[in-house]
Design a protein around this motif. Structure first.
Motif, PDB file in Angstrom:
ATOM      1  N   VAL A  18       0.844  -1.195   0.000  1.00 27.35           N
ATOM      2  CA  VAL A  18       0.000   0.000   0.000  1.00 27.35           C
ATOM      3  C   VAL A  18       0.885   1.252   0.000  1.00 27.35           C
ATOM      4  O   VAL A  18       0.649   2.210  -0.741  1.00 27.35           O
ATOM      5  CB  VAL A  18      -0.944  -0.013   1.231  1.00 27.35           C
ATOM      6  CG1 VAL A  18      -1.566   1.363   1.471  1.00 27.35           C
ATOM      7  CG2 VAL A  18      -2.037  -1.062   1.054  1.00 27.35           C
ATOM      8  N   HIS A  19       1.937   1.213   0.817  1.00 31.48           N
ATOM      9  CA  HIS A  19       2.870   2.340   0.894  1.00 31.48           C
ATOM     10  C   HIS A  19       3.466   2.630  -0.491  1.00 31.48           C
ATOM     11  O   HIS A  19       3.573   3.785  -0.913  1.00 31.48           O
ATOM     12  CB  HIS A  19       3.980   2.021   1.905  1.00 31.48           C
ATOM     13  CG  HIS A  19       4.991   3.106   2.058  1.00 31.48           C
ATOM     14  ND1 HIS A  19       4.802   4.176   2.900  1.00 31.48           N
ATOM     15  CD2 HIS A  19       6.195   3.305   1.464  1.00 31.48           C
ATOM     16  CE1 HIS A  19       5.843   4.986   2.821  1.00 31.48           C
ATOM     17  NE2 HIS A  19       6.714   4.486   1.959  1.00 31.48           N
ATOM     18  N   ARG A  22       0.930   4.259  -2.921  1.00 27.80           N
ATOM     19  CA  ARG A  22       0.656   5.666  -2.625  1.00 27.80           C
ATOM     20  C   ARG A  22       1.848   6.554  -2.984  1.00 27.80           C
ATOM     21  O   ARG A  22       1.670   7.678  -3.451  1.00 27.80           O
ATOM     22  CB  ARG A  22       0.337   5.803  -1.128  1.00 27.80           C
ATOM     23  CG  ARG A  22      -1.014   5.194  -0.776  1.00 27.80           C
ATOM     24  CD  ARG A  22      -1.196   5.133   0.723  1.00 27.80           C
ATOM     25  NE  ARG A  22      -2.553   4.763   1.090  1.00 27.80           N
ATOM     26  CZ  ARG A  22      -2.920   4.474   2.334  1.00 27.80           C
ATOM     27  NH1 ARG A  22      -2.043   4.521   3.314  1.00 27.80           N
ATOM     28  NH2 ARG A  22      -4.168   4.148   2.596  1.00 27.80           N
ATOM     29  N   GLU A  23       3.037   6.010  -2.769  1.00 24.49           N
ATOM     30  CA  GLU A  23       4.241   6.782  -3.066  1.00 24.49           C
ATOM     31  C   GLU A  23       4.320   7.083  -4.569  1.00 24.49           C
ATOM     32  O   GLU A  23       4.616   8.201  -4.974  1.00 24.49           O
ATOM     33  CB  GLU A  23       5.470   5.971  -2.594  1.00 24.49           C
ATOM     34  CG  GLU A  23       6.736   6.750  -2.364  1.00 24.49           C
ATOM     35  CD  GLU A  23       6.637   7.837  -1.300  1.00 24.49           C
ATOM     36  OE1 GLU A  23       5.677   7.849  -0.528  1.00 24.49           O
ATOM     37  OE2 GLU A  23       7.545   8.685  -1.290  1.00 24.49           O
ATOM     38  N   ALA A  25       1.778   7.024  -6.736  1.00 24.55           N
ATOM     39  CA  ALA A  25       0.665   7.895  -7.132  1.00 24.55           C
ATOM     40  C   ALA A  25       0.971   9.345  -6.776  1.00 24.55           C
ATOM     41  O   ALA A  25       0.576  10.267  -7.484  1.00 24.55           O
ATOM     42  CB  ALA A  25      -0.623   7.444  -6.456  1.00 24.55           C
ATOM     43  N   ALA A  26       1.705   9.548  -5.673  1.00 32.42           N
ATOM     44  CA  ALA A  26       2.019  10.911  -5.241  1.00 32.42           C
ATOM     45  C   ALA A  26       3.119  11.543  -6.078  1.00 32.42           C
ATOM     46  O   ALA A  26       3.126  12.747  -6.298  1.00 32.42           O
ATOM     47  CB  ALA A  26       2.430  10.910  -3.765  1.00 32.42           C
ATOM     48  N   GLN A  49      -6.695  -1.082  -4.864  1.00 33.27           N
ATOM     49  CA  GLN A  49      -8.027  -0.617  -4.480  1.00 33.27           C
ATOM     50  C   GLN A  49      -8.037  -0.207  -3.004  1.00 33.27           C
ATOM     51  O   GLN A  49      -8.583   0.830  -2.638  1.00 33.27           O
ATOM     52  CB  GLN A  49      -9.022  -1.759  -4.732  1.00 33.27           C
ATOM     53  CG  GLN A  49     -10.453  -1.410  -4.375  1.00 33.27           C
ATOM     54  CD  GLN A  49     -11.379  -2.620  -4.491  1.00 33.27           C
ATOM     55  OE1 GLN A  49     -10.945  -3.761  -4.621  1.00 33.27           O
ATOM     56  NE2 GLN A  49     -12.670  -2.359  -4.456  1.00 33.27           N
ATOM     57  N   LYS A  50      -7.365  -1.024  -2.172  1.00 33.44           N
ATOM     58  CA  LYS A  50      -7.317  -0.722  -0.736  1.00 33.44           C
ATOM     59  C   LYS A  50      -6.527   0.556  -0.455  1.00 33.44           C
ATOM     60  O   LYS A  50      -6.855   1.311   0.455  1.00 33.44           O
ATOM     61  CB  LYS A  50      -6.653  -1.881   0.014  1.00 33.44           C
ATOM     62  CG  LYS A  50      -7.507  -3.122   0.102  1.00 33.44           C
ATOM     63  CD  LYS A  50      -6.822  -4.187   0.948  1.00 33.44           C
ATOM     64  CE  LYS A  50      -7.789  -4.734   1.960  1.00 33.44           C
ATOM     65  NZ  LYS A  50      -7.187  -5.699   2.885  1.00 33.44           N
ATOM     66  N   ALA A  51      -5.488   0.784  -1.245  1.00 27.90           N
ATOM     67  CA  ALA A  51      -4.590   1.916  -0.988  1.00 27.90           C
ATOM     68  C   ALA A  51      -5.295   3.255  -1.173  1.00 27.90           C
ATOM     69  O   ALA A  51      -4.931   4.228  -0.512  1.00 27.90           O
ATOM     70  CB  ALA A  51      -3.362   1.832  -1.893  1.00 27.90           C
ATOM     71  N   PHE A  52      -6.266   3.307  -2.081  1.00 19.92           N
ATOM     72  CA  PHE A  52      -6.866   4.607  -2.411  1.00 19.92           C
ATOM     73  C   PHE A  52      -8.324   4.734  -2.000  1.00 19.92           C
ATOM     74  O   PHE A  52      -8.949   5.761  -2.202  1.00 19.92           O
ATOM     75  CB  PHE A  52      -6.700   4.886  -3.911  1.00 19.92           C
ATOM     76  CG  PHE A  52      -5.262   4.877  -4.311  1.00 19.92           C
ATOM     77  CD1 PHE A  52      -4.446   5.943  -3.971  1.00 19.92           C
ATOM     78  CD2 PHE A  52      -4.698   3.783  -4.958  1.00 19.92           C
ATOM     79  CE1 PHE A  52      -3.098   5.929  -4.291  1.00 19.92           C
ATOM     80  CE2 PHE A  52      -3.350   3.756  -5.271  1.00 19.92           C
ATOM     81  CZ  PHE A  52      -2.548   4.837  -4.942  1.00 19.92           C
ATOM     82  N   TRP A  53      -8.879   3.656  -1.445  1.00 18.53           N
ATOM     83  CA  TRP A  53     -10.262   3.694  -0.995  1.00 18.53           C
ATOM     84  C   TRP A  53     -10.486   4.867  -0.031  1.00 18.53           C
ATOM     85  O   TRP A  53      -9.600   5.149   0.768  1.00 18.53           O
ATOM     86  CB  TRP A  53     -10.578   2.357  -0.279  1.00 18.53           C
ATOM     87  CG  TRP A  53     -11.949   2.322   0.269  1.00 18.53           C
ATOM     88  CD1 TRP A  53     -13.082   1.896  -0.356  1.00 18.53           C
ATOM     89  CD2 TRP A  53     -12.369   2.786   1.567  1.00 18.53           C
ATOM     90  NE1 TRP A  53     -14.160   2.052   0.456  1.00 18.53           N
ATOM     91  CE2 TRP A  53     -13.753   2.602   1.648  1.00 18.53           C
ATOM     92  CE3 TRP A  53     -11.707   3.341   2.658  1.00 18.53           C
ATOM     93  CZ2 TRP A  53     -14.503   2.954   2.777  1.00 18.53           C
ATOM     94  CZ3 TRP A  53     -12.442   3.700   3.793  1.00 18.53           C
ATOM     95  CH2 TRP A  53     -13.827   3.506   3.850  1.00 18.53           C
ATOM     96  N   PRO A  54     -11.618   5.569  -0.054  1.00 15.00           N
ATOM     97  CA  PRO A  54     -12.783   5.312  -0.899  1.00 15.00           C
ATOM     98  C   PRO A  54     -12.712   5.966  -2.274  1.00 15.00           C
ATOM     99  O   PRO A  54     -13.717   5.998  -2.973  1.00 15.00           O
ATOM    100  CB  PRO A  54     -13.915   5.909  -0.068  1.00 15.00           C
ATOM    101  CG  PRO A  54     -13.265   7.024   0.693  1.00 15.00           C
ATOM    102  CD  PRO A  54     -11.863   6.607   0.949  1.00 15.00           C
ATOM    103  N   ALA A  55     -11.562   6.493  -2.656  1.00 13.89           N
ATOM    104  CA  ALA A  55     -11.429   7.052  -4.004  1.00 13.89           C
ATOM    105  C   ALA A  55     -11.183   5.914  -4.993  1.00 13.89           C
ATOM    106  O   ALA A  55     -10.789   4.815  -4.602  1.00 13.89           O
ATOM    107  CB  ALA A  55     -10.279   8.047  -4.033  1.00 13.89           C
ATOM    108  N   PRO A  58      -6.226   6.032  -8.935  1.00 17.42           N
ATOM    109  CA  PRO A  58      -5.796   7.248  -9.614  1.00 17.42           C
ATOM    110  C   PRO A  58      -4.903   6.969 -10.826  1.00 17.42           C
ATOM    111  O   PRO A  58      -4.076   7.785 -11.193  1.00 17.42           O
ATOM    112  CB  PRO A  58      -5.029   7.993  -8.511  1.00 17.42           C
ATOM    113  CG  PRO A  58      -4.527   6.914  -7.611  1.00 17.42           C
ATOM    114  CD  PRO A  58      -5.454   5.754  -7.716  1.00 17.42           C
TER     115      PRO A  58
END
Lengths: 303, 418
Positions: A18-19, A22-23, A25-26, A49-55, A58
């Motif tokens: 997940v980390h 997100r890294e 995507a950022a 899906q879990k990393a960006f929920w509820p969005a 990306p």
């Protein structure tokens, strides 16, 4: 009662993945997730899906389609993408052949495996993707054991194993120049068994070809290949019906099935825990070409 | 099941690859096709026995040269733990690889050859393990079969190493006599060394207590990504996604956001699987707060009464990892620290540390590949950090060369520089 501060290995592995999602995507402008319909990419999509929920995700999801698909897998792909509300990009090997961009091999051992690399690199350039998530794991193969989580590719899409960026702690260096990209492997530290245990824990749906079923197969190079429209039998190859399942899912013409009666995730976990042959060794004709087959293909830009 | 990450250091001569091959083989994680490939390669190379070391020498260039180029990651599991091995080469020119492998390790195995004793290289490996604050160190005295499983030899090496290690910061040190080639004290206790009363290597790896190694005191949450679904169902949703880098966060906690200093309270801690009451390292969660204040990537959520150091002048130990450029006073670089990236300038190089003798060379003008030194940096924007020895997540950083985008250095923060 308070909970303990312990995390199981599966929770720790998931948190690490997940980390990484997100890294990327950022820090990247236009990432993309490579989805083959195989269990590793399904697990990867689930974690994303879990990393960006509820969005929503990306980034887009890309399938490099050799045209030699299991029907169940294509159906699965489309349903899953619809559930997620994700954007699907299909990079088609067939279209590349029709357009004369690549030339198809001929003969009974013809494979579209090598063509995938050119089609993938073309799609990366066309869509200007700067980071591609792949479901590769380090336990799969020797050359992968030395791969970074962020694997830097030059403007030709090539990997240079002697010139990898040092990767320390959980600090990932995502700086690239225009035209370059990175491959990112969020589930690097999962083993085949971890993937199956995670599928069980998370109750993740996977295509039916992973479970034992009756199929018409024939033997080639001590592997069981499925008969079908994409493959020509050679002299002496006799099709027969066997109870099999797939340990990896890729191009139908070069992915082997294994004899198995495992028709539930629990039984698959039991089988994987007891097995004595790696999944690639058992089921991938493409890796048998030479001892350094994977190393060579990776350098060319293969995933 | 728990997970333990460990790094192995030692050269090919010490039998490091054989040791790993043995652990994997005896733990039944070597597959038949991998073993066959190794048997085939052993025969091609003219070896008399199946070379377990080849199991871990992955790239063709390495097999041809008989060396290990890069950190390789290996996996095995017992019913008790899942293990991730960072297998790092031992040659002096590969200090950067050892540092890389050590950065995430809970434990390090330093291997020595019982015949050769504690060499400069072994000391270097132990020093790097302590510099990177690996909480547990195992000195595996290998090739005991070649010294007739002699207890006296083992005890002498143990004392010699203990004297050296007293100068380092090593919290937990264990000594195990082994023969990787024959499997003595690897998985089971060896019948050849009945004088040894301790655990086998695998048993030690399964039992060593790691739960207390994390920082559960200083609450640190570097904001990694802001989640804003902008959908009908989650119209005004705004969540701060990240990985807890220390301490424990609970719903209702008072928090301060750095660098703004605004205060609020934790509204909820959310995950895809539902809200949780508390989050601790290394959980990846989404924190929502009760007040609408401006929070973005690179900010840090902390507790008002336990804040990290906020400074632009940093004192740190830096390991230099690049062969083309070196670090010197005046060098301009990019720093990546938690989820923050900013520019830094090197103000001073206090000394270069000789990793073999621990001698400090204060006259050094630059740090080159594989050299380690104490450095003062000034950053363009303030950083929020803890001492590395207190928190490996908020006390570490990497340095990047802006011209080539390559990672050129790894740093461990000692404190703020005056």
């Amino acid at each position: 009662m308070r909970m303990s501060f312990d995390l199981t290995h599966l929770r720790q592995l998931e948190a690490e993945s997940v980390h990484i999602f997100r890294e990327v995507a950022a820090e990247f402008e236009n990432p993309c997730l490579l989805f083959s319909g195989g269990k590793d990419s399904i697990v990867m999509l689930h974690i994303a899906q879990k990393a960006f929920w509820p969005a929503k995700l990306p980034f887009a999801v890309m399938h490099v389609d050799t045209g030699h698909n299991f029907a169940e897998v294509l159906e699965f792909r489309d349903r899953r993408i619809a559930e997620l509300g994700a954007r699907l990009v299909v990079a088609s090997v067939q279209e590349a052949i029709d357009a004369g961009m690549v030339t198809e091999e001929t003969g009974p051992r013809a494979s579209r495996n090598r063509l995938q690399t050119a089609v993938l690199l073309d799609a990366i350039e066309r869509h200007r993707f700067d980071a591609l998530f792949g479901g590769a794991r380090r336990d799969e193969e020797k050359a992968r054991a030395k791969e970074r989580v962020y694997s830097f590719r030059d403007e030709f899409g090539q990997w240079d194993p002697k010139n990898q960026r040092p990767e320390l702690w959980s600090l990932y260096n995502g700086r690239i120049r225009m035209g370059e990209h990175i491959r990112v492997f969020p589930i690097s530290n999962y083993t085949e068994l971890d993937v199956w245990q995670y599928i069980k824990d998370e109750q993740i749906e996977i295509p039916s070809v992973y479970f034992a079923h009756q199929r018409e197969v024939f033997e080639r190079d001590s592997m069981l290949l499925s008969t079908g429209p994409y493959i020509t039998l050679m002299d002496g190859e006799e099709p027969f019906i066997e109870r099999v399942r797939y340990r990896t899912v890729g191009d139908m013409s070069c992915t082997g099935a294994v004899e198995s009666s495992a028709d539930t995730v629990d039984k698959i976990i039991e089988e994987v825990a007891a097995t004595r042959i790696t999944e690639r060794g058992a089921t991938r004709a493409d890796d048998k070409v030479s001892e350094a087959a994977m190393e060579d293909r990776k350098k060319e830009g293969y995933f | 099941m728990e997970m333990l990450r460990f790094a192995t250091a030692g050269s090919v001569d010490d039998g490091k690859s054989t040791l790993i091959g043995r652990l994997l083989y005896d733990a039944k994680t070597i597959f038949e096709d991998q073993f066959e490939a190794v048997e085939k390669a052993s025969i091609q190379m003219g070896a008399e026995y199946t070379n377990l070391a080849l199991l871990t020498d992955g790239l063709r260039a390495e097999r041809e040269q008989g060396i290990t180029i890069d950190v390789a990651y290996r996996y095995f599991a017992t019913p008790r733990r899942k293990f991730i091995i960072a297998d790092t080469p031992g040659h002096i020119q590969y200090t950067r690889n050892m540092v890389t492998g050590a950065s995430t390790a809970d434990l390090a195995i330093v291997l020595i050859d019982a015949r050769k004793g504690v060499l400069e290289q072994s000391k270097r490996h132990a020093f790097l393990a302590s510099l990177l604050r690996i909480p547990h160190l195992v000195l595996a005295v290998n090739k005991m079969d070649l010294v007739d499983y002699d207890q006296g030899r083992f005890e002498a090496l143990r004392h010699e190493f203990r004297d050296f290690a007293a100068k380092l910061n090593i919290a937990d040190l264990a000594f195990i006599p082994v023969s990787a080639l024959h499997g003595d004290n690897i998985v089971d206790r060896s019948a050849n060394m009945s004088w040894y009363q301790g655990p086998s290597l695998l048993h030690h790896l399964e039992e060593v207590h790691i739960a207390s190694d994390r920082n559960l005191i200083d609450a640190r949450f570097p904001v990694q990504y802001v989640i804003r679904p902008q959908s009908d169902d989650y119209h005004d949703y705004r969540g701060y996604a990240g990985t807890v880098a220390g301490g424990v966060f609970r719903t209702g906690d008072e928090v301060t956001v750095l660098p703004s200093g605004f205060r609020s309270t934790v509204k909820s801690i959310e995950t895809f699987d539902g809200p949780v009451d508390e989050a601790f390292s290394p959980m990846a969660v989404t924190i929502r707060i009760n007040d609408e204040i401006d929070v973005s990537r690179g900010d840090m959520i902390v507790r008002p009464n336990n804040q990290p150091t906020v400074a632009q002048d940093i004192d740190a130990m830096v390991c230099w990892m690049n062969e083309r450029i070196s670090l010197r006073p005046g060098s301009r670089l990019v720093i990546k620290h938690t989820t923050r990236s900013t520019k830094v300038i090197v103000r001073d190089l206090s000394y270069l540390l000789d990793v073999n003798t621990l001698h400090r060379d204060e006259s050094a003008a630059a740090l080159s590949l594989n050299e380690i030194g104490r450095v003062q940096l000034r950053s363009q924007a303030p950083l929020f950090f803890d001492e590395y020895r207190r928190n490996r997540q908020t006390g570490s950083f990497v340095l990047i060369d802006e011209a080539t985008n390559v990672t050129v250095g790894a740093g461990m923060i000692l404190g703020s520089a005056s």
